[in-house]
Design a protein around this motif. Structure first.
Motif, PDB file in Angstrom:
ATOM      1  N   TRP A 298       0.830  -1.210   0.000  1.00 44.44           N
ATOM      2  CA  TRP A 298       0.000   0.000   0.000  1.00 44.44           C
ATOM      3  C   TRP A 298       0.865   1.260   0.000  1.00 44.44           C
ATOM      4  CZ3 TRP A 298      -4.277  -0.996  -1.880  1.00 44.44           C
ATOM      5  CH2 TRP A 298      -5.158  -1.978  -1.414  1.00 44.44           C
ATOM      6  N   GLN A 299       2.033   1.197   0.652  1.00 40.11           N
ATOM      7  CA  GLN A 299       2.931   2.348   0.701  1.00 40.11           C
ATOM      8  C   GLN A 299       4.129   2.182  -0.244  1.00 40.11           C
ATOM      9  OE1 GLN A 299       2.063   0.778   3.924  1.00 40.11           O
ATOM     10  NE2 GLN A 299       0.269   2.120   3.774  1.00 40.11           N
ATOM     11  N   GLY A 300       4.205   1.070  -0.942  1.00 38.92           N
ATOM     12  CA  GLY A 300       5.360   0.778  -1.779  1.00 38.92           C
ATOM     13  C   GLY A 300       5.430   1.662  -3.009  1.00 38.92           C
ATOM     14  N   GLU A 301       6.620   1.734  -3.557  1.00 42.33           N
ATOM     15  CA  GLU A 301       6.827   2.502  -4.780  1.00 42.33           C
ATOM     16  C   GLU A 301       7.816   1.757  -5.676  1.00 42.33           C
ATOM     17  OE1 GLU A 301       8.583   6.301  -3.931  1.00 42.33           O
ATOM     18  OE2 GLU A 301       9.672   5.538  -2.190  1.00 42.33           O
ATOM     19  N   THR A 302       7.828   2.148  -6.927  1.00 41.06           N
ATOM     20  CA  THR A 302       8.724   1.525  -7.898  1.00 41.06           C
ATOM     21  C   THR A 302       9.579   2.613  -8.515  1.00 41.06           C
ATOM     22  OG1 THR A 302       7.071  -0.180  -8.360  1.00 41.06           O
ATOM     23  CG2 THR A 302       8.844   0.076  -9.958  1.00 41.06           C
ATOM     24  N   ARG A 303      10.774   2.784  -7.931  1.00 42.58           N
ATOM     25  CA  ARG A 303      11.727   3.775  -8.430  1.00 42.58           C
ATOM     26  C   ARG A 303      13.031   3.052  -8.756  1.00 42.58           C
ATOM     27  NH1 ARG A 303      13.490   7.922  -4.999  1.00 42.58           N
ATOM     28  NH2 ARG A 303      12.712   6.901  -3.103  1.00 42.58           N
ATOM     29  N   PRO A 304      13.281   2.766 -10.015  1.00 39.75           N
ATOM     30  CA  PRO A 304      14.494   2.018 -10.354  1.00 39.75           C
ATOM     31  C   PRO A 304      15.762   2.802 -10.052  1.00 39.75           C
ATOM     32  CG  PRO A 304      13.399   2.818 -12.336  1.00 39.75           C
ATOM     33  CD  PRO A 304      12.463   3.092 -11.203  1.00 39.75           C
ATOM     34  N   ASP A 305      16.757   2.096  -9.552  1.00 39.49           N
ATOM     35  CA  ASP A 305      18.068   2.684  -9.265  1.00 39.49           C
ATOM     36  C   ASP A 305      18.886   2.645 -10.548  1.00 39.49           C
ATOM     37  OD1 ASP A 305      20.520   3.463  -8.351  1.00 39.49           O
ATOM     38  OD2 ASP A 305      20.882   1.666  -7.137  1.00 39.49           O
ATOM     39  N   GLU A 306      18.885   3.755 -11.274  1.00 42.55           N
ATOM     40  CA  GLU A 306      19.570   3.796 -12.566  1.00 42.55           C
ATOM     41  C   GLU A 306      21.081   3.642 -12.424  1.00 42.55           C
ATOM     42  OE1 GLU A 306      18.338   7.108 -14.957  1.00 42.55           O
ATOM     43  OE2 GLU A 306      16.250   6.921 -14.309  1.00 42.55           O
ATOM     44  N   ALA A 307      21.619   3.955 -11.247  1.00 43.22           N
ATOM     45  CA  ALA A 307      23.060   3.796 -11.017  1.00 43.22           C
ATOM     46  C   ALA A 307      23.421   2.339 -10.742  1.00 43.22           C
ATOM     47  CB  ALA A 307      23.504   4.671  -9.853  1.00 43.22           C
ATOM     48  N   MET A 308      22.422   1.506 -10.442  1.00 40.73           N
ATOM     49  CA  MET A 308      22.633   0.081 -10.156  1.00 40.73           C
ATOM     50  C   MET A 308      23.759  -0.102  -9.123  1.00 40.73           C
ATOM     51  SD  MET A 308      22.148  -1.452 -14.014  1.00 40.73           S
ATOM     52  CE  MET A 308      22.266  -3.174 -13.529  1.00 40.73           C
ATOM     53  N   ARG A 309      23.484   0.373  -7.908  1.00 40.03           N
ATOM     54  CA  ARG A 309      24.503   0.388  -6.850  1.00 40.03           C
ATOM     55  C   ARG A 309      25.069  -1.014  -6.601  1.00 40.03           C
ATOM     56  NH1 ARG A 309      19.513   0.214  -4.746  1.00 40.03           N
ATOM     57  NH2 ARG A 309      19.118  -1.038  -2.864  1.00 40.03           N
ATOM     58  N   GLU A 310      26.309  -1.053  -6.153  1.00 37.40           N
ATOM     59  CA  GLU A 310      27.020  -2.321  -6.008  1.00 37.40           C
ATOM     60  C   GLU A 310      26.443  -3.211  -4.920  1.00 37.40           C
ATOM     61  OE1 GLU A 310      31.194  -1.858  -5.601  1.00 37.40           O
ATOM     62  OE2 GLU A 310      31.450  -0.795  -7.494  1.00 37.40           O
ATOM     63  N   ALA A 311      25.792  -2.637  -3.918  1.00 35.78           N
ATOM     64  CA  ALA A 311      25.241  -3.455  -2.835  1.00 35.78           C
ATOM     65  C   ALA A 311      24.072  -4.313  -3.299  1.00 35.78           C
ATOM     66  CB  ALA A 311      24.785  -2.554  -1.684  1.00 35.78           C
ATOM     67  N   ALA A 312      23.483  -3.976  -4.435  1.00 37.32           N
ATOM     68  CA  ALA A 312      22.349  -4.722  -4.971  1.00 37.32           C
ATOM     69  C   ALA A 312      22.814  -5.620  -6.111  1.00 37.32           C
ATOM     70  CB  ALA A 312      21.264  -3.772  -5.444  1.00 37.32           C
ATOM     71  N   TYR A 313      21.947  -6.582  -6.480  1.00 39.05           N
ATOM     72  CA  TYR A 313      22.337  -7.483  -7.569  1.00 39.05           C
ATOM     73  C   TYR A 313      21.153  -8.015  -8.367  1.00 39.05           C
ATOM     74  CZ  TYR A 313      21.310 -11.081  -3.973  1.00 39.05           C
ATOM     75  OH  TYR A 313      20.727 -11.849  -3.004  1.00 39.05           O
ATOM     76  N   SER A 314      19.970  -7.406  -8.217  1.00 41.18           N
ATOM     77  CA  SER A 314      18.801  -7.890  -8.932  1.00 41.18           C
ATOM     78  C   SER A 314      17.777  -6.767  -9.049  1.00 41.18           C
ATOM     79  CB  SER A 314      18.176  -9.077  -8.188  1.00 41.18           C
ATOM     80  OG  SER A 314      17.002  -9.527  -8.836  1.00 41.18           O
ATOM     81  N   TRP A 315      16.945  -6.842 -10.106  1.00 42.98           N
ATOM     82  CA  TRP A 315      15.806  -5.931 -10.217  1.00 42.98           C
ATOM     83  C   TRP A 315      14.607  -6.448  -9.420  1.00 42.98           C
ATOM     84  CZ3 TRP A 315      16.623  -1.265 -11.854  1.00 42.98           C
ATOM     85  CH2 TRP A 315      17.627  -1.009 -12.781  1.00 42.98           C
ATOM     86  N   CYS A 316      14.731  -7.593  -8.840  1.00 48.05           N
ATOM     87  CA  CYS A 316      13.646  -8.195  -8.058  1.00 48.05           C
ATOM     88  C   CYS A 316      13.693  -7.678  -6.621  1.00 48.05           C
ATOM     89  CB  CYS A 316      13.797  -9.719  -8.081  1.00 48.05           C
ATOM     90  SG  CYS A 316      12.575 -10.630  -7.118  1.00 48.05           S
ATOM     91  N   LYS A 317      12.560  -7.249  -6.113  1.00 48.53           N
ATOM     92  CA  LYS A 317      12.463  -6.882  -4.701  1.00 48.53           C
ATOM     93  C   LYS A 317      12.451  -8.156  -3.842  1.00 48.53           C
ATOM     94  CE  LYS A 317       9.688  -2.763  -5.791  1.00 48.53           C
ATOM     95  NZ  LYS A 317       8.391  -2.069  -5.557  1.00 48.53           N
TER      96      LYS A 317
END
Length: 475
Positions: A298-317
């Motif tokens: 209900w409070q979620g949002e979809t804002r893609p990280d265009e920089a694709m930070r190194e701490a992340a590794y997937s487009w999946c939440k």
């Protein structure tokens, strides 16, 4: 100090969408796994600002193999926002349309996506290999050709009642757009009888009721007939019951909502059956290329990280329920619904997930036959309602691969927010902020990897046992 060997498996064939699996190896097994959904699609953003009814057109196009599931979820979300329930006959027909798609998915997964892995040369010395080659060689195997034909015949029901597949508009908040007449009822029942013959003669080699009556693993492994029997011989030889074991936590939103309840029940299984706290669902973004805070849809949002930070590794939440991972799918539905065999397999791995689909194939056939028998051509199949200027609604359904949720918020007559959590989002999620891996990532730990393997067969079996749909994952 020696470095831990690393292996990237992917892209995967026979998978809907894009998938990579990054493996850290130690001692000939997988020590850690990270699952990457490498393609961002952004349907949630496309829906913002649209007329709420546009969700019925747009969301089915998220996927070409489970589009009716998306349609059913959108209709339920819109109906909840409108305060509208479908008529009893409308709900029944929507359930039949949805069940046909789910059954078709299970059928193709078993015959075209999962079983062909057992014709790999690495298994050439196994006693069942020649039979597997004859049955499951792509485009040539007898099982595959029979499955394609049987599925095409079954989908005549969708042509009749849904108008087309995929991307039908037949399912609406108030029911379905076409009321079946007496001749339609006869055609549906005739089609289902033919599909039953196929299941009993080819897939199971025996009566569906006999397979559904199995309660223990020992009884299951004694089943020898049909392509199901061949799979069980393979599973016993390769110890697939021990490969890719899960947490034993299973969730179902309830499959096929009807006026009198669900076709398959709703709940959470964690050693015992409990209710699902829908308010406790959150999506963690710590290892996803998404911006924002952990939040309920209900409070979620979809804002893609265009920089694709190194701490992340997937487009999946990373969806979590009460902070924990849960597994979804046919096995989860059957465990939650209380079938003795499914509960005997709870916590199991590759064998359990595939048997969960086979069991659901057999049980859903009887469910569809009951729906067809109950069609009343004289009844109302649709009720109308009005769209609110402001409101919200959740559409919670069961796709073939498990729990699917749409959360819709309307402001000034337009979609202010639309959040989706798909089954593969649950099963293929990355780690969360606590470092807890998603269900597939955890199931891959301990999988054997032989020297020189670049696409380990064990990893292939585990991944496919979840039946991923990656385009739905990243919506």
């Amino acid at each position: 100090m020696t470095e831990t060997p690393r292996l990237v498996v992917g892209p995967f064939n026979r998978v809907e969408g894009d998938l990579e699996v990054h493996l850290d190896l130690a001692g000939g097994t997988v020590a850690e796994a990270r699952v990457n959904s490498p393609l961002y699609r952004g349907f949630e953003r496309m829906l913002e600002g649209k007329d709420p009814r546009d969700a019925l057109t747009i969301t089915p196009r998220i996927c070409g193999i489970c589009s009716i599931s998306q349609s059913a979820a959108a209709a339920r979300a819109l109906g909840a926002a409108m305060g509208l329930e479908p008529t009893p006959q409308g709900a029944g027909m929507a359930a039949l349309i949805h069940a046909v798609e789910n059954v078709s998915d299970h059928l193709f997964h078993f015959n075209l996506f999962f079983m062909p892995d057992f014709i790999r040369p690495v298994y050439a010395d196994r006693p069942w290999f020649d039979r597997a080659v004859a049955r499951f060689t792509p485009a040539e195997g007898g099982a595959q050709r029979a499955a394609v034909s049987a599925r095409a015949e079954l989908m005549h029901i969708l042509g009749l009642m849904a108008g087309k597949w995929p991307h039908t508009l037949a399912i609406q908040p108030g029911g379905v757009t076409r009321a079946p007449g007496p001749r339609d009822k006869v055609r549906i029942e005739t089609t289902l009888r033919a599909f039953r013959r196929y299941l009993e003669e080819v897939v199971f080699g025996g009566s569906l009721e006999a397979f559904c009556a199995i309660e223990t693993v020992d009884q299951l492994m004694a089943w020898e007939t049909g392509d199901a029997g061949l799979f069980l011989r393979i599973a016993a030889d390769l110890d697939l019951d021990q490969l890719g074991r899960g947490s034993g936590r299973y969730m179902s939103f309830g499959a096929y909502p009807l006026a009198e309840g669900f076709g398959f029940g709703r709940g959470l299984w964690d050693g015992a059956l409990g209710a699902v706290d829908f308010g406790a669902i959150t999506e963690d973004l710590s290892h996803a290329w998404m911006l924002g805070a952990q939040a309920h849809p209900w409070q979620g949002e979809t804002r893609p990280d265009e920089a694709m930070r190194e701490a992340a590794y997937s487009w999946c939440k990373a969806p979590r329920l009460n902070g924990q991972t849960v597994e979804t799918g046919a096995l989860a539905r059957q465990v939650v619904d209380g079938h003795p065999l499914a509960r005997a397999l709870a916590g199991g791995g590759v064998l359990a997930r595939v048997v969960g689909r086979l069991l659901e194939l057999a049980r859903t056939q009887a469910f569809m036959e009951g729906l067809a028998k109950g069609i009343d051509p004289a009844a109302a199949f649709m009720v109308q309602g009005d769209l609110p200027e402001a409101g919200q609604g959740a559409g919670l359904v069961e796709a073939a691969r498990g729990a699917l949720g749409h959360w819709l918020r309307i402001e000034d007559g337009r979609i202010a927010s639309y959040q989706i959590i798909a089954p593969t989002t649950w099963n293929f999620s990355p780690r969360d902020a606590e470092g807890v891996p998603g269900p597939l990532e955890a199931a891959l730990v301990g999988a054997p990897v032989s020297a020189g393997e670049t696409t380990p067969v064990s990893v292939q079996h585990i991944v496919r046992s979840f039946d991923p749909c990656m385009v739905c994952t990243v919506h």
